[in-house]
Design a protein around this motif. Structure first.
Motif, short mmCIF file in Angstrom:
data_model
loop_
_atom_site.label_atom_id
_atom_site.label_comp_id
_atom_site.label_asym_id
_atom_site.label_seq_id
_atom_site.Cartn_x
_atom_site.Cartn_y
_atom_site.Cartn_z
N ILE A 91 0.84 -1.20 0.00
CA ILE A 91 0.00 0.00 0.00
C ILE A 91 0.88 1.25 0.00
O ILE A 91 0.50 2.27 -0.58
N GLU A 92 2.05 1.14 0.60
CA GLU A 92 2.95 2.31 0.58
C GLU A 92 3.39 2.64 -0.85
O GLU A 92 3.62 3.82 -1.18
N ASP A 93 3.52 1.61 -1.69
CA ASP A 93 3.84 1.88 -3.11
C ASP A 93 2.74 2.73 -3.75
O ASP A 93 3.02 3.60 -4.58
N VAL A 94 1.50 2.46 -3.38
CA VAL A 94 0.37 3.21 -3.94
C VAL A 94 0.34 4.62 -3.37
O VAL A 94 0.20 5.62 -4.10
N LEU A 95 0.49 4.72 -2.04
CA LEU A 95 0.37 6.02 -1.39
C LEU A 95 1.51 6.96 -1.77
O LEU A 95 1.37 8.18 -1.65
N ALA A 96 2.62 6.39 -2.22
CA ALA A 96 3.76 7.23 -2.58
C ALA A 96 3.56 7.91 -3.94
O ALA A 96 4.35 8.78 -4.31
N LEU A 97 2.54 7.50 -4.65
CA LEU A 97 2.32 8.04 -6.00
C LEU A 97 1.02 8.85 -6.04
O LEU A 97 0.11 8.62 -5.25
N GLN A 98 0.96 9.78 -6.95
CA GLN A 98 -0.29 10.51 -7.11
C GLN A 98 -1.31 9.64 -7.84
O GLN A 98 -0.95 8.74 -8.61
N ILE A 99 -2.57 9.92 -7.58
CA ILE A 99 -3.65 9.22 -8.28
C ILE A 99 -4.59 10.25 -8.87
O ILE A 99 -4.99 11.21 -8.21
N THR A 100 -4.94 10.04 -10.13
CA THR A 100 -5.98 10.85 -10.75
C THR A 100 -6.64 10.00 -11.83
O THR A 100 -6.42 8.79 -11.89
N ALA A 101 -7.46 10.64 -12.64
CA ALA A 101 -8.18 9.89 -13.67
C ALA A 101 -8.30 10.74 -14.92
O ALA A 101 -8.09 11.96 -14.89
N GLY A 102 -8.64 10.09 -16.00
CA GLY A 102 -8.80 10.81 -17.25
C GLY A 102 -9.71 10.05 -18.21
O GLY A 102 -10.11 8.92 -17.92
N PRO A 103 -10.01 10.67 -19.33
CA PRO A 103 -10.94 10.03 -20.28
C PRO A 103 -10.31 8.84 -21.02
O PRO A 103 -9.12 8.69 -21.05
#
Lengths: 103, 234
Positions: A91-103
Motif C-alpha cells: 500500500i505504501e507503493d500506492v500512497l507514494a504516488l499521485q492518483i488521478t483519472a482521465g478520459p
C-alpha cells in the motif's frame, strides 16, 4: 508530515466528473504486512473519466504513466498479481504516488 | 449569467504520501476561468503552474497555521483566466516540502473574467460538524466554492450542501472541496461540513464566490407607429 496511524485497508480514491458521475478504486491490503491483496474498480457508465492513472510518466504527466487501469462501466476486480505487474506491491507503493483519472 | 462547471474539468489529483508535486491529467478547456483548490498537510505555500497557454495564477486566499487561529496543514485557492480554448493542458500544484496534498481544478464558464472573485471567508473550527462563517454575495447566481483540510487522523470529510469531492491521505487525514450555486445578491453564503472520526479536528477551510458575467442587455429599436394623417386642406 501530519502524524497519524498507518492507513488501514481499504484505501479508497474517487473522483466525480462535472455531472458527479464517479470513478473509483478501492485498494485492499494486509494491515500487518502491507502487501496488496487486490483492488476493486468502479465507474458509473456515463462517467467521462474511464482510466485511473497511478503515478506519472517520464514527462511528468499522469497520462503517460505505466500504471494505468482502464475501468469498465460497473465494478471489476484487479488482482494483486496485476498490481504487482505495475510495480505496486504494498500500500505504501500506492500512497507514494499521485492518483488521478482521465478520459 | 450563471457560472457553470464545464465538462472538461479534470479529475481530482491526490498524493497521499510524501510528494510535493501533483499534476492533473491532460484536459482541453474552452475559454474559461480555472480555479485550483488545494489541501495540504503543511503550512508551506502552494505554487500553481501549467502546460499549454501562458497563464497568470492569482491567489484567492489561503488558510493555514501561519494565520491567527489557523491549525496545522492548510488550504488555498488560485485562479487564472484562460482567454482562448486550450488543448491537452495540465495543471501542476507544487509545495516546497515532501508532504501530502490534493487538488481539484474547476473549469468554469460564464464567469466575470474582469473581476472573478466576490465574497470570501476562511476559518478553523475544532468540531466535527459545523456550518462555515458566512460571506455576503456580490451578485445573484454566483458559484460558491468551499473546501477544507483536516490534519488529524479522523478520516472522511463530507459536505451535504455542495457537490463535494473528498480525499484521504496516508495518515488518514481527510479533506475535500465542493461547489453550489448561491442565492441573490447580498445574501449570506455558508457551507456545511462533517468530519468523520473521533480525534479533535484540526482543520482549515476557506470559501468564496465566483462571480458570473453580466448578461449583455438586448437593446431593441423603438417601435415605429404609423398614423394616418389627414390630407391637407386646400
Amino acid at each position: 508530515m501530519a502524524d497519524g496511524p498507518p492507513m488501514t485497508s481499504p484505501y479508497v480514491w474517487e473522483a466525480g466528473d462535472y455531472l458527479t458521475r464517479v470513478i473509483r478504486i478501492t485498494v485492499t491490503f494486509n494491515n500487518a504486512t502491507r502487501a496488496l491483496t487486490g483492488a476493486t474498480v468502479f465507474r458509473d457508465a456515463a462517467c467521462l473519466y474511464q482510466k485511473i492513472y497511478i503515478g506519472t510518466g517520464a514527462d511528468g504527466t499522469p497520462d503517460n504513466t505505466d500504471k494505468v487501469i482502464v475501468v469498465p462501466a460497473g465494478s471489476a476486480s484487479v488482482t494483486a498479481q496485476q498490481l504487482r505487474q505495475r510495480g505496486l506491491d504494498t500500500i505504501e507503493d500506492v500512497l507514494a504516488l499521485q492518483i488521478t483519472a482521465g478520459p | 449569467m450563471a457560472v457553470v462547471v464545464d465538462s472538461s474539468t479534470p479529475a481530482r489529483v491526490t498524493n497521499a504520501g510524501t510528494s510535493g508535486t501533483i499534476t492533473t491529467g491532460s484536459f482541453s478547456p474552452p475559454a474559461a476561468v480555472l480555479v485550483v483548490y488545494t489541501g495540504r498537510d503543511t503550512n508551506v505555500d502552494t505554487v500553481i503552474s501549467n502546460t499549454g497557454p501562458t497563464l497568470t495564477w492569482e491567489p484567492i486566499g489561503q488558510r493555514d497555521s501561519d494565520d491567527v487561529g489557523g491549525r496545522s496543514g492548510g488550504v488555498d485557492a488560485h485562479y487564472a483566466v484562460l482567454s482562448a480554448p486550450a488543448t491537452g493542458m495540465t495543471v501542476t500544484t507544487t509545495i516546497a516540502a515532501a508532504q501530502q496534498l490534493s487538488a481539484q481544478v474547476y473549469v468554469l464558464t460564464g464567469v466575470d473574467t474582469a473581476d472573478p472573485i466576490g465574497g470570501y471567508a476562511e476559518g478553523s473550527n475544532p468540531v466535527a460538524a459545523f456550518t462555515t462563517d458566512a460571506f455576503t454575495t456580490e451578485l445573484a447566481d454566483s458559484l460558491g466554492i468551499f473546501g477544507l483540510n483536516d490534519w488529524t487522523p479522523r478520516g472522511a470529510v463530507t459536505s451535504d450542501d455542495t457537490t463535494f469531492s473528498a480525499y484521504l491521505t496516508a495518515g488518514q487525514q481527510g479533506g475535500g472541496s465542493g461547489y453550489k450555486t448561491l442565492g441573490a445578491a447580498g445574501s449570506s453564503a455558508t457551507f456545511n461540513v462533517s468530519i468523520d472520526g473521533t480525534a479533535t479536528p484540526e482543520n482549515n477551510w476557506l470559501s468564496f464566490e465566483v462571480r458570473g458575467a453580466a448578461t449583455t442587455p438586448v437593446v431593441e429599436d423603438p417601435p415605429v407607429y404609423l398614423r394616418r394623417v389627414a390630407p391637407a386642406r386646400r
